[in-house]
Motif scaffolding. Structure first.
Motif, PDB file in Angstrom:
ATOM      1  N   CYS A 286      -3.210   9.030  -1.796  1.00 21.23           N
ATOM      2  CA  CYS A 286      -3.798   7.798  -2.509  1.00 21.23           C
ATOM      3  C   CYS A 286      -5.233   7.397  -1.915  1.00 21.23           C
ATOM      4  O   CYS A 286      -5.936   8.028  -1.351  1.00 21.23           O
ATOM      5  CB  CYS A 286      -3.321   6.569  -1.193  1.00 21.23           C
ATOM      6  SG  CYS A 286      -4.067   4.346  -0.695  1.00 21.23           S
TER       7      CYS A 286
ATOM      8  N   SER B 125      -3.168   5.546  -8.265  1.00 21.11           N
ATOM      9  CA  SER B 125      -4.397   7.011  -7.704  1.00 21.11           C
ATOM     10  C   SER B 125      -4.871   7.866  -8.837  1.00 21.11           C
ATOM     11  O   SER B 125      -3.763   8.375  -9.738  1.00 21.11           O
ATOM     12  CB  SER B 125      -3.085   7.676  -6.182  1.00 21.11           C
ATOM     13  OG  SER B 125      -4.620   8.409  -6.425  1.00 21.11           O
TER      14      SER B 125
ATOM     15  N   CYS C 213       0.621   7.762  -2.369  1.00 21.52           N
ATOM     16  CA  CYS C 213       0.510   6.511  -3.767  1.00 21.52           C
ATOM     17  C   CYS C 213       1.989   6.071  -3.784  1.00 21.52           C
ATOM     18  O   CYS C 213       3.294   6.766  -4.313  1.00 21.52           O
ATOM     19  CB  CYS C 213      -0.606   6.966  -4.783  1.00 21.52           C
ATOM     20  SG  CYS C 213      -0.124   5.664  -6.629  1.00 21.52           S
TER      21      CYS C 213
ATOM     22  N   GLY D 256       0.496  -1.088  -0.141  1.00 22.17           N
ATOM     23  CA  GLY D 256      -0.281   0.164   0.037  1.00 22.17           C
ATOM     24  C   GLY D 256       1.111   0.922   0.044  1.00 22.17           C
ATOM     25  O   GLY D 256       2.457   1.380  -0.195  1.00 22.17           O
ATOM     26  N   PRO D 257       0.326   2.330   0.699  1.00 20.65           N
ATOM     27  CA  PRO D 257       0.891   3.665   0.255  1.00 20.65           C
ATOM     28  C   PRO D 257       2.121   4.103   1.150  1.00 20.65           C
ATOM     29  O   PRO D 257       2.559   3.289   2.556  1.00 20.65           O
ATOM     30  CB  PRO D 257      -0.417   4.841   0.958  1.00 20.65           C
ATOM     31  CG  PRO D 257      -1.116   3.447   1.330  1.00 20.65           C
ATOM     32  CD  PRO D 257      -0.834   2.718   1.387  1.00 20.65           C
TER      33      PRO D 257
ATOM     34  N   CYS E 165       1.536   3.136  -5.709  1.00 16.00           N
ATOM     35  CA  CYS E 165       1.542   2.167  -6.961  1.00 16.00           C
ATOM     36  C   CYS E 165       1.776   3.110  -8.423  1.00 16.00           C
ATOM     37  O   CYS E 165       1.458   2.290  -9.427  1.00 16.00           O
ATOM     38  CB  CYS E 165       0.593   1.533  -6.195  1.00 16.00           C
ATOM     39  SG  CYS E 165      -1.301   2.473  -7.003  1.00 16.00           S
ATOM     40  N   GLY E 166       0.974   4.360  -8.739  1.00 14.46           N
ATOM     41  CA  GLY E 166       1.343   4.735  -9.711  1.00 14.46           C
ATOM     42  C   GLY E 166      -0.380   4.984 -10.194  1.00 14.46           C
ATOM     43  O   GLY E 166      -0.186   5.507 -10.688  1.00 14.46           O
TER      44      GLY E 166
ATOM     45  N   SER F  12      -6.374   2.816  -4.624  1.00 11.47           N
ATOM     46  CA  SER F  12      -6.631   2.123  -6.155  1.00 11.47           C
ATOM     47  C   SER F  12      -5.539   1.231  -5.950  1.00 11.47           C
ATOM     48  O   SER F  12      -5.468  -0.382  -6.804  1.00 11.47           O
ATOM     49  CB  SER F  12      -6.359   3.113  -7.045  1.00 11.47           C
ATOM     50  OG  SER F  12      -8.029   3.869  -7.347  1.00 11.47           O
ATOM     51  N   HIS F  13      -4.480   0.601  -4.617  1.00  8.31           N
ATOM     52  CA  HIS F  13      -4.155   0.235  -4.742  1.00  8.31           C
ATOM     53  C   HIS F  13      -4.083  -1.198  -4.498  1.00  8.31           C
ATOM     54  O   HIS F  13      -4.190  -2.639  -4.986  1.00  8.31           O
ATOM     55  CB  HIS F  13      -2.739   0.633  -4.220  1.00  8.31           C
ATOM     56  CG  HIS F  13      -3.154   0.870  -2.871  1.00  8.31           C
ATOM     57  ND1 HIS F  13      -3.535   1.668  -1.868  1.00  8.31           N
ATOM     58  CD2 HIS F  13      -3.223  -0.282  -1.631  1.00  8.31           C
ATOM     59  CE1 HIS F  13      -4.382   1.537  -0.630  1.00  8.31           C
ATOM     60  NE2 HIS F  13      -3.730   0.602  -0.349  1.00  8.31           N
TER      61      HIS F  13
HETATM   62  S1  FES Z   1      -0.788   3.786  -2.932  1.00  7.79           S
HETATM   63 FE1  FES Z   1      -1.263   4.015  -4.783  1.00  7.79          FE
HETATM   64  S2  FES Z   1      -3.899   4.567  -5.017  1.00  7.79           S
HETATM   65 FE2  FES Z   1      -3.025   3.658  -3.203  1.00  7.79          FE
END
Ligand code: FES
Length: 71
Positions: free
Chosen positions: A55, A49, A44, A16-17, A46-47, A58-59
């Motif tokens: 965040c 969001s 974020c 996660g974030p 994960c890239g 969406s991850h």
């Molecule tokens: S870490 Fe990217 S949306 Fe949560």
């Protein structure tokens, strides 16, 4: 009533974030200051969001995973 300062910290959440706590300033690559409006927020990593740099959860939808040795 004054709110006592919080020592800044960043915690990498597994899969996660990055959880940021404390009084910090976020600077975009352009030099723009991004205001979080809160003392605890998630960035974020994960890239995907839609509200980067924050965040939006969406991850979870994409099954983002992190390396076990970086957590
Ligand atoms: S870490 Fe990217 S949306 Fe949560």
């Amino acid at each position: 009533m004054n709110i006592p300062p919080v020592t800044p910290s960043i915690t990498a959440c597994p899969n996660g974030p990055l959880l940021v706590r404390g009084d910090v300033e976020i600077l975009a690559a352009s030099g723009e200051v991004i205001t979080a409006n809160r003392r605890t927020f998630a960035l974020c990593r994960c890239g995907v969001s839609t509200i980067k740099p924050f965040c939006d959860g969406s991850h979870k939808l994409i099954g983002f995973t992190t390396e076990a040795d970086t957590e």
